[in-house]
Design a protein around this motif. Structure first.
Motif, PDB file in Angstrom:
ATOM      1  N   TRP A 141       0.809  -1.218   0.000  1.00 18.18           N
ATOM      2  CA  TRP A 141       0.000   0.000   0.000  1.00 18.18           C
ATOM      3  C   TRP A 141       0.850   1.280   0.000  1.00 18.18           C
ATOM      4  O   TRP A 141       0.316   2.370   0.092  1.00 18.18           O
ATOM      5  N   GLN A 142       2.164   1.124  -0.110  1.00 14.23           N
ATOM      6  CA  GLN A 142       3.049   2.285  -0.089  1.00 14.23           C
ATOM      7  C   GLN A 142       3.129   2.919  -1.476  1.00 14.23           C
ATOM      8  O   GLN A 142       3.355   2.233  -2.468  1.00 14.23           O
ATOM      9  N   ALA A 143       2.974   4.224  -1.562  1.00 16.44           N
ATOM     10  CA  ALA A 143       3.003   4.935  -2.844  1.00 16.44           C
ATOM     11  C   ALA A 143       4.452   5.200  -3.250  1.00 16.44           C
ATOM     12  O   ALA A 143       4.871   6.350  -3.420  1.00 16.44           O
ATOM     13  N   TRP A 144       5.203   4.110  -3.424  1.00 21.40           N
ATOM     14  CA  TRP A 144       6.600   4.237  -3.845  1.00 21.40           C
ATOM     15  C   TRP A 144       6.641   4.562  -5.340  1.00 21.40           C
ATOM     16  O   TRP A 144       5.838   4.035  -6.100  1.00 21.40           O
ATOM     17  N   ASP A 177      11.492   5.095   2.097  1.00 22.64           N
ATOM     18  CA  ASP A 177      12.071   4.761   3.401  1.00 22.64           C
ATOM     19  C   ASP A 177      11.016   4.436   4.447  1.00 22.64           C
ATOM     20  O   ASP A 177      11.031   4.974   5.562  1.00 22.64           O
ATOM     21  N   CYS A 178      10.118   3.517   4.115  1.00 22.97           N
ATOM     22  CA  CYS A 178       9.161   3.014   5.098  1.00 22.97           C
ATOM     23  C   CYS A 178       9.907   2.091   6.055  1.00 22.97           C
ATOM     24  O   CYS A 178      10.488   1.092   5.634  1.00 22.97           O
ATOM     25  N   LYS A 179       9.906   2.436   7.329  1.00 26.54           N
ATOM     26  CA  LYS A 179      10.733   1.720   8.300  1.00 26.54           C
ATOM     27  C   LYS A 179       9.997   0.563   8.984  1.00 26.54           C
ATOM     28  O   LYS A 179      10.525  -0.018   9.941  1.00 26.54           O
ATOM     29  N   ALA A 180       8.787   0.227   8.530  1.00 25.76           N
ATOM     30  CA  ALA A 180       8.049  -0.864   9.162  1.00 25.76           C
ATOM     31  C   ALA A 180       8.840  -2.168   9.077  1.00 25.76           C
ATOM     32  O   ALA A 180       8.909  -2.935  10.053  1.00 25.76           O
ATOM     33  N   TRP A 181       9.433  -2.463   7.915  1.00 25.69           N
ATOM     34  CA  TRP A 181      10.187  -3.700   7.749  1.00 25.69           C
ATOM     35  C   TRP A 181      11.408  -3.705   8.673  1.00 25.69           C
ATOM     36  O   TRP A 181      11.762  -4.750   9.242  1.00 25.69           O
ATOM     37  N   TRP A 182      12.047  -2.552   8.819  1.00 28.73           N
ATOM     38  CA  TRP A 182      13.260  -2.467   9.628  1.00 28.73           C
ATOM     39  C   TRP A 182      12.940  -2.696  11.107  1.00 28.73           C
ATOM     40  O   TRP A 182      13.642  -3.428  11.805  1.00 28.73           O
ATOM     41  N   ALA A 238      14.607   1.165  -2.005  1.00 29.52           N
ATOM     42  CA  ALA A 238      13.496   1.305  -1.070  1.00 29.52           C
ATOM     43  C   ALA A 238      13.672   2.538  -0.193  1.00 29.52           C
ATOM     44  O   ALA A 238      12.692   3.189   0.178  1.00 29.52           O
ATOM     45  N   ILE A 239      14.922   2.883   0.124  1.00 32.49           N
ATOM     46  CA  ILE A 239      15.183   4.027   0.997  1.00 32.49           C
ATOM     47  C   ILE A 239      15.257   5.332   0.223  1.00 32.49           C
ATOM     48  O   ILE A 239      14.670   6.339   0.626  1.00 32.49           O
ATOM     49  N   TRP A 240      15.963   5.339  -0.908  1.00 34.84           N
ATOM     50  CA  TRP A 240      16.226   6.599  -1.608  1.00 34.84           C
ATOM     51  C   TRP A 240      15.606   6.700  -3.002  1.00 34.84           C
ATOM     52  O   TRP A 240      15.738   7.734  -3.656  1.00 34.84           O
TER      53      TRP A 240
END
Length: 284
Positions: free
Chosen positions: A83-86, A91-96, A239-241
């Protein structure tokens, strides 16, 4: 946009969990199912383990059979959420956070299991010696993962306090860390499965234990294969940048196997969007 979550996940996940739950329900049912599942693997009427061996096995199964594999799967396939508008949202940190919590909990539980066997002599036999050696190999690998994570270097990047950073620049330090971190993590999984299997055989565990673990591992393997084929192992750097080629990490090959590198979006007409902001220290 990254690939969508495969439809197969909608039946693999509930189907696997239902199978695990079915084994547990059958265990408490009266009559044949529960009786057969409660018997030891050897088929004898019963067996008794000293408490420190029993709790060592339970903690190691919880650590290497449940927490750590789940943390590895989340880190590999959920760096970009469905559901992330990538790439508009990066840098969605949920996985981290999930990865850090699961791996930290897994290492803590494993450490408690190790403390239980210190000072006790092991079982005799070649199989027991292999279990002992493989178990300490896993403990050593976990220790390397913890210390490697602490030494992985700085982050950096446009969203950080400073542009320069080991991860953003993909320095030699970061490259070595990623090769070791991913290599040790994935190599540990088959060793852990074999070590747990041998441990259950040595303890003459009840039949429901290997069946339940087998169903759980089968579900995780099916999920991993489905997500891998769908291309959801997104490069951590992107995913981050994001995919912009101006980021130095996007100009080199991703580290690891089967990693999806997404292309940059097509350029918009002049004035249609605001260009990526770069800190002053990065301008040439």
């Amino acid at each position: 946009m990254p690939p969508a979550l495969p439809a197969a996940v909608r039946w693999i996940l509930p189907g696997g969990l239902a199978l695990c739950l079915g084994i547990l329900v059958a265990l408490i049912l009266p009559g044949w199912p529960g009786q057969w599942l409660s018997l030891p693997l050897s088929g004898t009427a019963g067996h008794h383990l000293v408490p420190w061996i029993a709790w060592h096995g339970r903690l190691m199964v919880l650590s290497w059979g449940l927490l750590l594999p789940l943390g590895i799967l989340i880190a590999r396939f959920f760096k970009v959420l469905p559901w992330q508008a990538w790439p508009a949202a990066l840098d969605c940190k949920a996985w981290w956070r999930a990865h850090l919590w699961l791996q930290g909990s897994g290492v803590a539980v494993m450490s408690a299991g190790v403390l239980l066997i210190l000072g006790h002599s092991g079982m005799p036999g070649q199989l027991a010696r292999w279990h002992h050696l493989a178990g300490w190999t896993l403990v050593g690998g976990a220790a390397l993962q913890v210390f490697g994570g602490l030494l992985r270097g700085s982050k950096g990047g446009p969203t950080g306090a400073r542009m320069r950073g080991d991860h953003y620049d993909m320095s030699v330090r970061r490259v070595v860390f990623e090769w070791l971190h991913k290599g040790i993590g994935w190599t540990s999984l088959p060793i852990a499965m074999a070590t747990i299997g041998v441990g259950l055989a040595l303890a003459d565990a009840p039949r429901w234990m290997p069946l339940l673990l087998g169903a759980w591992w089968l579900m995780l393997a099916a999920l991993a294969l489905t997500l891998q084929q769908a291309g959801l192992c997104i490069d951590t750097y992107q995913a981050i940048w994001g995919p912009d080629p101006r980021h130095p990490g996007n100009r080199r090959q991703p580290i690891g196997w089967g990693i999806t590198r997404l292309p940059s979006p097509p350029a918009s007409p002049p004035g249609a969007h605001r260009p990526l902001a770069w800190p002053t220290e990065n301008k040439e």
